[in-house]
Design a protein around this motif. Structure first.
Motif, PDB file in Angstrom:
ATOM      1  N   VAL A 179       0.833  -1.215   0.000  1.00  0.00           N
ATOM      2  CA  VAL A 179       0.000   0.000   0.000  1.00  0.00           C
ATOM      3  C   VAL A 179       0.866   1.262   0.000  1.00  0.00           C
ATOM      4  O   VAL A 179       0.619   2.197  -0.766  1.00  0.00           O
ATOM      5  N   ARG A 182       2.097   2.651  -3.241  1.00  0.00           N
ATOM      6  CA  ARG A 182       1.162   3.517  -3.983  1.00  0.00           C
ATOM      7  C   ARG A 182       0.942   4.867  -3.311  1.00  0.00           C
ATOM      8  O   ARG A 182       0.837   5.893  -3.973  1.00  0.00           O
ATOM      9  N   THR A 183       0.821   4.857  -1.987  1.00  0.00           N
ATOM     10  CA  THR A 183       0.375   6.078  -1.305  1.00  0.00           C
ATOM     11  C   THR A 183       1.526   6.988  -0.875  1.00  0.00           C
ATOM     12  O   THR A 183       1.295   8.151  -0.556  1.00  0.00           O
ATOM     13  N   SER A 267     -13.432  10.206 -12.494  1.00  0.00           N
ATOM     14  CA  SER A 267     -13.053   9.055 -11.650  1.00  0.00           C
ATOM     15  C   SER A 267     -11.961   9.445 -10.664  1.00  0.00           C
ATOM     16  O   SER A 267     -12.009   9.087  -9.482  1.00  0.00           O
ATOM     17  N   GLY A 268     -10.954  10.165 -11.178  1.00  0.00           N
ATOM     18  CA  GLY A 268      -9.847  10.582 -10.311  1.00  0.00           C
ATOM     19  C   GLY A 268     -10.335  11.501  -9.206  1.00  0.00           C
ATOM     20  O   GLY A 268      -9.893  11.400  -8.056  1.00  0.00           O
ATOM     21  N   SER A 269     -11.264  12.366  -9.546  1.00  0.00           N
ATOM     22  CA  SER A 269     -11.799  13.306  -8.559  1.00  0.00           C
ATOM     23  C   SER A 269     -12.545  12.561  -7.454  1.00  0.00           C
ATOM     24  O   SER A 269     -12.363  12.843  -6.266  1.00  0.00           O
ATOM     25  N   ARG A 271     -12.070   9.491  -6.534  1.00  0.00           N
ATOM     26  CA  ARG A 271     -11.066   8.770  -5.745  1.00  0.00           C
ATOM     27  C   ARG A 271     -10.365   9.717  -4.776  1.00  0.00           C
ATOM     28  O   ARG A 271     -10.180   9.406  -3.594  1.00  0.00           O
ATOM     29  N   ALA A 272      -9.983  10.896  -5.275  1.00  0.00           N
ATOM     30  CA  ALA A 272      -9.289  11.874  -4.420  1.00  0.00           C
ATOM     31  C   ALA A 272     -10.196  12.342  -3.290  1.00  0.00           C
ATOM     32  O   ALA A 272      -9.754  12.507  -2.150  1.00  0.00           O
ATOM     33  N   GLN A 273     -11.469  12.536  -3.600  1.00  0.00           N
ATOM     34  CA  GLN A 273     -12.402  12.996  -2.565  1.00  0.00           C
ATOM     35  C   GLN A 273     -12.601  11.939  -1.487  1.00  0.00           C
ATOM     36  O   GLN A 273     -12.692  12.268  -0.308  1.00  0.00           O
ATOM     37  N   LEU A 275     -10.470   9.643  -0.681  1.00  0.00           N
ATOM     38  CA  LEU A 275      -9.214   9.641   0.084  1.00  0.00           C
ATOM     39  C   LEU A 275      -9.206  10.766   1.112  1.00  0.00           C
ATOM     40  O   LEU A 275      -8.849  10.563   2.273  1.00  0.00           O
ATOM     41  N   ALA A 276      -9.591  11.947   0.677  1.00  0.00           N
ATOM     42  CA  ALA A 276      -9.594  13.110   1.567  1.00  0.00           C
ATOM     43  C   ALA A 276     -10.554  12.874   2.726  1.00  0.00           C
ATOM     44  O   ALA A 276     -10.243  13.176   3.880  1.00  0.00           O
ATOM     45  N   THR A 279      -8.871  10.361   5.091  1.00  0.00           N
ATOM     46  CA  THR A 279      -7.675  10.752   5.831  1.00  0.00           C
ATOM     47  C   THR A 279      -7.908  11.994   6.681  1.00  0.00           C
ATOM     48  O   THR A 279      -7.096  12.322   7.525  1.00  0.00           O
TER      49      THR A 279
END
Lengths: 281, 281
Positions: A179, A182-183, A267-269, A271-273, A275-276, A279
């Motif tokens: 993990v 990737r992160t 899709s990326g947005s 995923r980013a949201q 994640l935000a 976290t």
């Protein structure tokens, strides 16, 4: 908590911050750093109660030893530290790759008292000057057992994480390394490659986003050399995956396939949201 | 400054922030947005003195017209806006790509009073809810003349930039677009590709760096579709350069050429530091 003796080997951002946080929590902290200057700085800043000229001197009376040096140095130091650390004390590291460290821990004579650790905190800066006892506050602090780690040692490590106000998070070394490739490790090298694309005069025509995206590129190269060496396979896999994802975007831009571009961005947005959201808790 | 009438077409983050900053500076600001809801929000937040149902109504009595919509819409709107804006008033846009906008400006009957602009400010969020009259404070605000732009119009645009506390920075559309491809458009698509590499559950094993690197991925996809379309050639060139730089790092990791990796990291770090020094002023 008082009367407890902690040794911190490596007084950079992570080691210095841990030392400061534990000292604040009442521990007596002895530090060691390969660089005499860094050790003196850590002492001058009040992060440690004292410094030693040799790792063995620092750990000799320790109830807890923290290894906060680059990954390769952790693996090299472990047998020596294990040999001179008193029985009953616990050894915890803070390296960014856990597989080789936990493997090395499992082979120690004192394997039962060794725990792999990785606080998910820090930034591109390094050195005791930027250490901050609040660095771990509310942040995950990964703990990985080797096949030999005792429950008692794990329990001591978890308590230490709570003392520095982090959140103990148990996982396996293998899961951690896949993990984190990737992160953490992938973003590091993206930032470096982006910085290499920018021309010296470009700064005046740039917004805050470029700074956000190149900040990581300033990270310590020795630390990252070790991470890349220690987590090579998972890192290469994540880099190849990135090349595929980015290559598809290049093709969409080049062929003016703006529908595909918008789909990828949406899709990326999402995923980013998520994640935000995950976290920011 | 008082009694001056400004029309702002597009009340998102940039348009809303400009409106708020100019209103604070004493201008009377009329706004328009394709979305009635956004226009009402901008009004409710006090960013504009009033809103119009049609761009032509907003600009009819304006001394200054600001076009703060996606790049393709700017190019489409320019002839209509030029036709209904009073003689003697100035038209300034805020689009992230300047070539097609400045070309279209140069072909207007009122070409002399049209100026290309791009404030290097903003973030991944959009909409009037996040508008901030201080957004441009101390930030560069690029201004590009077409071959027809008058010195008077440029001078009015420069004064407007100073009124919103930005720093006017004159350059050519071509230079702007080539540099921004590297410093803004490339980082945007890197962030999207990185977000696409991360798995939904990865968030719990991530540090602050991943969030910094994926924040841009949340940006508005319509705005970026237009940017990618309008700056295609320079963007593809910067993406290809990135692929070369990143590919060299992948090779270094894969072949365990850690010396090459450290050299690249040191160069990237120096570049990032000089960028930070240049943009922190």
């Amino acid at each position: 908590v008082t009367d407890r003796e902690v040794a911190v080997i490596g007084l950079g951002l992570i080691g210095g911050s841990l030392a400061g946080a534990l000292r604040r929590a009442g521990a007596h902290v002895l530090g060691y750093d390969l660089s005499c200057e860094r050790a003196q700085t850590a002492f001058a800043l009040g992060l440690v109660d004292g410094v030693s000229d040799h790792p063995a001197d620092a750990v000799r009376a320790a109830d807890m030893v923290l290894l906060a040096v680059p990954v390769r140095s952790i693996v090299e130091l472990l047998p020596e530290i294990d040999a001179v650390t008193p029985p009953g004390s616990v050894i915890l590291d803070t390296g960014s790759v856990k597989g080789p460290v936990v493997d090395a821990m499992g082979r120690l004579p004192g394997a039962a008292r060794a725990v792999g650790g990785h606080p998910l905190a820090g930034d591109q800066r390094s050195g005791p000057e930027v250490a901050d006892p609040d660095l771990f506050e509310g942040r995950p602090f990964v703990l990985c057992a080797s096949s030999e780690t005792s429950d008692e040692a794990m329990s001591v490590a978890e308590n230490l994480v709570r003392e520095v106000r982090g959140i103990p998070l148990r996982t396996t070394a293998n899961e951690h390394d896949r993990v984190l490739a990737r992160t953490s490790h992938l973003p590091q090298f993206l930032s470096t490659a982006l910085a290499l694309c920018v021309r010296p005069d470009d700064g005046k025509l740039s917004g805050p986003a470029l700074r956000d995206m190149t900040r990581l590129a300033e990270s310590d190269s020795t630390m990252w050399r070790d991470i890349a060496g220690a987590n090579r396979d998972a890192l290469v896999e994540s880099m190849r995956e990135f090349e595929r994802q980015f290559g598809a975007l290049v093709t969409a831009v080049e062929t003016s396939d703006l529908t595909a571009l918008v789909e990828a961005m949406e899709s990326g947005s999402a995923r980013a949201q998520s994640l935000a959201a995950g976290t920011d808790t």
